[in-house]
Scaffold this motif. Structure first.
Motif, PDB file in Angstrom:
ATOM      1  N   GLU A  45       0.833  -1.196   0.000  1.00 17.62           N
ATOM      2  CA  GLU A  45       0.000   0.000   0.000  1.00 17.62           C
ATOM      3  C   GLU A  45       0.867   1.246   0.000  1.00 17.62           C
ATOM      4  O   GLU A  45       2.061   1.200   0.335  1.00 17.62           O
ATOM      5  N   THR A  46       0.293   2.375  -0.360  1.00 22.29           N
ATOM      6  CA  THR A  46       1.031   3.632  -0.279  1.00 22.29           C
ATOM      7  C   THR A  46       1.082   4.081   1.180  1.00 22.29           C
ATOM      8  O   THR A  46       0.199   3.724   1.978  1.00 22.29           O
ATOM      9  N   PRO A  47       2.111   4.858   1.554  1.00 30.50           N
ATOM     10  CA  PRO A  47       2.159   5.366   2.931  1.00 30.50           C
ATOM     11  C   PRO A  47       0.912   6.169   3.302  1.00 30.50           C
ATOM     12  O   PRO A  47       0.461   6.114   4.451  1.00 30.50           O
ATOM     13  N   GLN A  48       0.364   6.899   2.339  1.00 34.59           N
ATOM     14  CA  GLN A  48      -0.852   7.676   2.618  1.00 34.59           C
ATOM     15  C   GLN A  48      -2.028   6.760   2.947  1.00 34.59           C
ATOM     16  O   GLN A  48      -2.819   7.049   3.856  1.00 34.59           O
ATOM     17  N   LYS A  49      -2.146   5.641   2.206  1.00 36.85           N
ATOM     18  CA  LYS A  49      -3.224   4.693   2.468  1.00 36.85           C
ATOM     19  C   LYS A  49      -3.040   4.033   3.836  1.00 36.85           C
ATOM     20  O   LYS A  49      -4.001   3.873   4.606  1.00 36.85           O
ATOM     21  N   VAL A  50      -1.794   3.664   4.159  1.00 37.77           N
ATOM     22  CA  VAL A  50      -1.514   3.052   5.464  1.00 37.77           C
ATOM     23  C   VAL A  50      -1.856   4.028   6.583  1.00 37.77           C
ATOM     24  O   VAL A  50      -2.461   3.651   7.596  1.00 37.77           O
ATOM     25  N   LEU A  51      -1.463   5.290   6.409  1.00 40.25           N
ATOM     26  CA  LEU A  51      -1.731   6.298   7.436  1.00 40.25           C
ATOM     27  C   LEU A  51      -3.232   6.470   7.650  1.00 40.25           C
ATOM     28  O   LEU A  51      -3.709   6.555   8.797  1.00 40.25           O
ATOM     29  N   LYS A  52      -3.991   6.495   6.569  1.00 39.13           N
ATOM     30  CA  LYS A  52      -5.450   6.607   6.680  1.00 39.13           C
ATOM     31  C   LYS A  52      -6.035   5.406   7.413  1.00 39.13           C
ATOM     32  O   LYS A  52      -6.903   5.548   8.289  1.00 39.13           O
ATOM     33  N   ASN A  53      -5.551   4.214   7.088  1.00 41.68           N
ATOM     34  CA  ASN A  53      -6.033   3.005   7.765  1.00 41.68           C
ATOM     35  C   ASN A  53      -5.700   3.031   9.252  1.00 41.68           C
ATOM     36  O   ASN A  53      -6.524   2.658  10.102  1.00 41.68           O
ATOM     37  N   LEU A  54      -4.483   3.450   9.578  1.00 39.39           N
ATOM     38  CA  LEU A  54      -4.073   3.499  10.986  1.00 39.39           C
ATOM     39  C   LEU A  54      -4.960   4.449  11.786  1.00 39.39           C
ATOM     40  O   LEU A  54      -5.363   4.136  12.914  1.00 39.39           O
ATOM     41  N   LYS A  55      -5.253   5.597  11.222  1.00 41.02           N
ATOM     42  CA  LYS A  55      -6.114   6.555  11.922  1.00 41.02           C
ATOM     43  C   LYS A  55      -7.512   5.978  12.138  1.00 41.02           C
ATOM     44  O   LYS A  55      -8.113   6.161  13.211  1.00 41.02           O
ATOM     45  N   THR A  56      -8.023   5.275  11.133  1.00 43.30           N
ATOM     46  CA  THR A  56      -9.344   4.649  11.275  1.00 43.30           C
ATOM     47  C   THR A  56      -9.312   3.568  12.357  1.00 43.30           C
ATOM     48  O   THR A  56     -10.221   3.465  13.192  1.00 43.30           O
ATOM     49  N   MET A  57      -8.261   2.768  12.346  1.00 50.28           N
ATOM     50  CA  MET A  57      -8.134   1.692  13.338  1.00 50.28           C
ATOM     51  C   MET A  57      -8.005   2.256  14.742  1.00 50.28           C
ATOM     52  O   MET A  57      -8.597   1.729  15.696  1.00 50.28           O
ATOM     53  N   MET A  58      -7.241   3.333  14.908  1.00 58.68           N
ATOM     54  CA  MET A  58      -7.104   3.947  16.229  1.00 58.68           C
ATOM     55  C   MET A  58      -8.436   4.549  16.681  1.00 58.68           C
ATOM     56  O   MET A  58      -8.796   4.468  17.861  1.00 58.68           O
ATOM     57  N   ALA A  59      -9.168   5.150  15.740  1.00 59.56           N
ATOM     58  CA  ALA A  59     -10.462   5.730  16.089  1.00 59.56           C
ATOM     59  C   ALA A  59     -11.449   4.659  16.550  1.00 59.56           C
ATOM     60  O   ALA A  59     -12.294   4.904  17.418  1.00 59.56           O
ATOM     61  N   LYS A  60     -11.321   3.456  15.991  1.00 63.76           N
ATOM     62  CA  LYS A  60     -12.214   2.353  16.364  1.00 63.76           C
ATOM     63  C   LYS A  60     -11.702   1.574  17.573  1.00 63.76           C
ATOM     64  O   LYS A  60     -12.328   0.601  18.000  1.00 63.76           O
ATOM     65  N   GLY A  61     -10.553   1.978  18.122  1.00 69.69           N
ATOM     66  CA  GLY A  61     -10.027   1.324  19.315  1.00 69.69           C
ATOM     67  C   GLY A  61      -9.335   0.004  19.070  1.00 69.69           C
ATOM     68  O   GLY A  61      -9.104  -0.750  20.011  1.00 69.69           O
ATOM     69  N   ALA A 121      -0.398   5.813  19.112  1.00 70.01           N
ATOM     70  CA  ALA A 121      -0.451   7.202  18.677  1.00 70.01           C
ATOM     71  C   ALA A 121       0.584   7.369  17.580  1.00 70.01           C
ATOM     72  O   ALA A 121       1.502   6.551  17.426  1.00 70.01           O
ATOM     73  N   LEU A 122       0.443   8.444  16.821  1.00 70.32           N
ATOM     74  CA  LEU A 122       1.403   8.772  15.774  1.00 70.32           C
ATOM     75  C   LEU A 122       2.330   9.876  16.256  1.00 70.32           C
ATOM     76  O   LEU A 122       1.952  10.691  17.098  1.00 70.32           O
ATOM     77  N   ASP A 123       3.545   9.880  15.736  1.00 74.05           N
ATOM     78  CA  ASP A 123       4.444  10.975  16.085  1.00 74.05           C
ATOM     79  C   ASP A 123       3.997  12.250  15.371  1.00 74.05           C
ATOM     80  O   ASP A 123       3.054  12.240  14.571  1.00 74.05           O
ATOM     81  N   ASP A 124       4.661  13.356  15.658  1.00 78.17           N
ATOM     82  CA  ASP A 124       4.226  14.646  15.121  1.00 78.17           C
ATOM     83  C   ASP A 124       4.298  14.704  13.604  1.00 78.17           C
ATOM     84  O   ASP A 124       3.498  15.388  12.959  1.00 78.17           O
ATOM     85  N   SER A 125       5.249  13.992  13.014  1.00 76.31           N
ATOM     86  CA  SER A 125       5.378  14.003  11.554  1.00 76.31           C
ATOM     87  C   SER A 125       4.490  12.966  10.883  1.00 76.31           C
ATOM     88  O   SER A 125       4.457  12.895   9.646  1.00 76.31           O
ATOM     89  N   GLU A 126       3.791  12.148  11.691  1.00 76.06           N
ATOM     90  CA  GLU A 126       2.902  11.092  11.193  1.00 76.06           C
ATOM     91  C   GLU A 126       3.632  10.118  10.279  1.00 76.06           C
ATOM     92  O   GLU A 126       3.101   9.641   9.291  1.00 76.06           O
ATOM     93  N   THR A 127       4.871   9.832  10.632  1.00 71.85           N
ATOM     94  CA  THR A 127       5.655   8.845   9.895  1.00 71.85           C
ATOM     95  C   THR A 127       5.999   7.639  10.759  1.00 71.85           C
ATOM     96  O   THR A 127       6.577   6.676  10.261  1.00 71.85           O
ATOM     97  N   LEU A 128       5.645   7.684  12.042  1.00 69.29           N
ATOM     98  CA  LEU A 128       6.002   6.616  12.971  1.00 69.29           C
ATOM     99  C   LEU A 128       4.809   6.283  13.848  1.00 69.29           C
ATOM    100  O   LEU A 128       4.204   7.168  14.452  1.00 69.29           O
ATOM    101  N   LEU A 129       4.473   4.987  13.911  1.00 65.93           N
ATOM    102  CA  LEU A 129       3.424   4.518  14.802  1.00 65.93           C
ATOM    103  C   LEU A 129       4.063   4.112  16.121  1.00 65.93           C
ATOM    104  O   LEU A 129       4.990   3.303  16.154  1.00 65.93           O
ATOM    105  N   ILE A 130       3.566   4.689  17.220  1.00 60.76           N
ATOM    106  CA  ILE A 130       4.041   4.365  18.569  1.00 60.76           C
ATOM    107  C   ILE A 130       2.929   3.568  19.237  1.00 60.76           C
ATOM    108  O   ILE A 130       1.841   4.086  19.467  1.00 60.76           O
ATOM    109  N   THR A 131       3.191   2.305  19.545  1.00 64.71           N
ATOM    110  CA  THR A 131       2.101   1.404  19.902  1.00 64.71           C
ATOM    111  C   THR A 131       1.729   1.420  21.379  1.00 64.71           C
ATOM    112  O   THR A 131       0.640   0.977  21.733  1.00 64.71           O
TER     113      THR A 131
END
Length: 391
Positions: A172-188, A194-204
């Protein structure tokens, strides 16, 4: 190999035979042979017991690691079975509604138009469209749950995972992965992420995120202190001669490179050593700016210590960035860590010598002051004062 009981019987028989025959020539051999055989059996028994204990310890360690891994995964990730079940239900119900309604609408529409009942054909069409939308939402939930399982398998129990790594593994593209991660975090689905400030690193994990924020705060504090020190340094340089000013500016450039290396090295133990080097070096420069006479004593610092420090830190930072940690890399990092301790000791020794010179200067000034005051009759004789101070 005879059993321990047979060995004992043989020994008893050998002793009895020697007594009966009054011939003890072979008795020593029989005793040594029996003891050797017994020792061999004991050694084998101990070895077997040791192997059994080692296997039990290895099994226990493996089971403990597996249990900790499961607990860690449970703390980081939610179960997505409910999401999958909801997705399959929505897709199934939506399909059951959509297929017959849309089929009926397609069949009834021409007849209804011919009879002038066109408005009635809209009803099955609308119901069928609603069923299709419901099915689409269900399919999206199923897809999200499957992607979550994929992401979870890639990340495992790690506390940090780059978004680019997930993109590389999934295609997948990084943009698609980032969108999926935000959706998954929103759904718990990610319990603590959480994501770092640059939204390039997932901190679990929450603990890792706190450490990340603390590291950011510490880095900001270092930058502020460095900026303040630089401003103070610039103010002091105004009164220095060009040679001294040039030397201190060269030292500042080395410190800037040291700070850049520090920002790229996450190991807190190495960071502490680098902070110590920067703090001592900063104090040396402050001393040199206040007392330009000591600038000439900094030749070794500028020509060897600081360039060597920068070279080692840049090599360490480059090795830290390697995706594969070989034994040679780890050994080199360990050697550099030890070299930093040596450099710290050298810096502190140089700083101590600079302040020792200042202490001697102060002692001379104090002695001269007492001499002048004694000559003016304002204090006791300077010789008596010095004698009192020595006593």
């Amino acid at each position: 190999m005879a059993s321990s009981k047979n060995i004992g019987d043989q020994l008893v028989d050998a002793v009895q035979s020697a007594i009966d025959s009054q011939n003890f020539n072979n008795l020593q051999y029989a005793i040594e042979h029996s003891i050797g055989a017994a020792a061999e059996n004991i050694g084998k028994g101990l070895a077997q017991a040791s192997d059994g204990m080692r296997r039990m310890q290895e099994q226990h360690a493996w089971e403990t690691a597996q249990r900790n891994q499961r607990l860690r995964m449970q703390a980081l990730y939610a179960r997505c079975g409910g999401l999958k079940a909801a997705g399959y239900s929505m897709a199934g119900v939506g399909g059951i509604i959509a297929v017959p309604m849309l089929t009926a609408s397609g069949i009834a529409a021409p007849l209804a138009m011919m009879e002038g009942w066109g408005a009635f054909a809209i009803v099955p069409l609308a119901i069928g469209a609603a069923g299709a939308v419901l099915a689409a939402f269900g399919i999206r939930k199923i897809g999200l749950a499957k992607r979550f399982d994929t992401y979870k398998a890639i990340i495992g129990a790690r506390e940090f995972c780059p978004v680019d790594e997930l993109a590389a593994h999934t295609g997948e593209t990084p943009q698609k992965v980032l969108k999926n991660l935000k959706t998954m975090m929103a759904k718990g689905l990610f319990k603590q992420a959480a994501l770092d400030d640059s939204e390039t690193l997932l901190i679990t994990s929450a603990d890792a995120y706190r450490e990340y924020r603390q590291a950011q705060y510490d880095a900001l504090q270092r930058q502020n202190h460095a900026a303040q020190a630089l401003q103070a340094e610039e103010a002091r340089k105004e009164g220095l001669d060009p040679d001294a000013r040039g030397l201190l500016e060269r030292g500042e450039s080395y410190l800037a490179r040291i700070r850049a290396c520090n920002a790229g090295i996450p190991d807190p133990a190495i960071t502490a050593k680098i902070d110590r080097i920067e703090r001592v070096t900063r104090t040396i420069f402050d001393r040199a700016a206040e007392q330009p006479a000591v600038v000439g004593d900094l030749d070794k610092l500028m020509s060897y210590y600081l360039p060597t420090t920068v070279k080692l830190l840049e090599a360490y930072r480059d090795m830290e960035a390697q995706p594969v940690r070989s034994e040679n890399v780890e050994a080199s990092k360990k050697e550099i860590s030890g070299a930093l301790d040596t450099l710290n000791a050298a810096f502190e020794k140089l700083l101590d010598s600079l302040f020792r010179d200042m202490a001697w200067d102060l002692s001379t000034d104090i002695s001269v002051l007492h001499t002048v005051l004694a000559q003016e009759g304002l204090v006791d004789d300077a010789f008596d004062i010095n004698a009192q101070r020595r006593s």
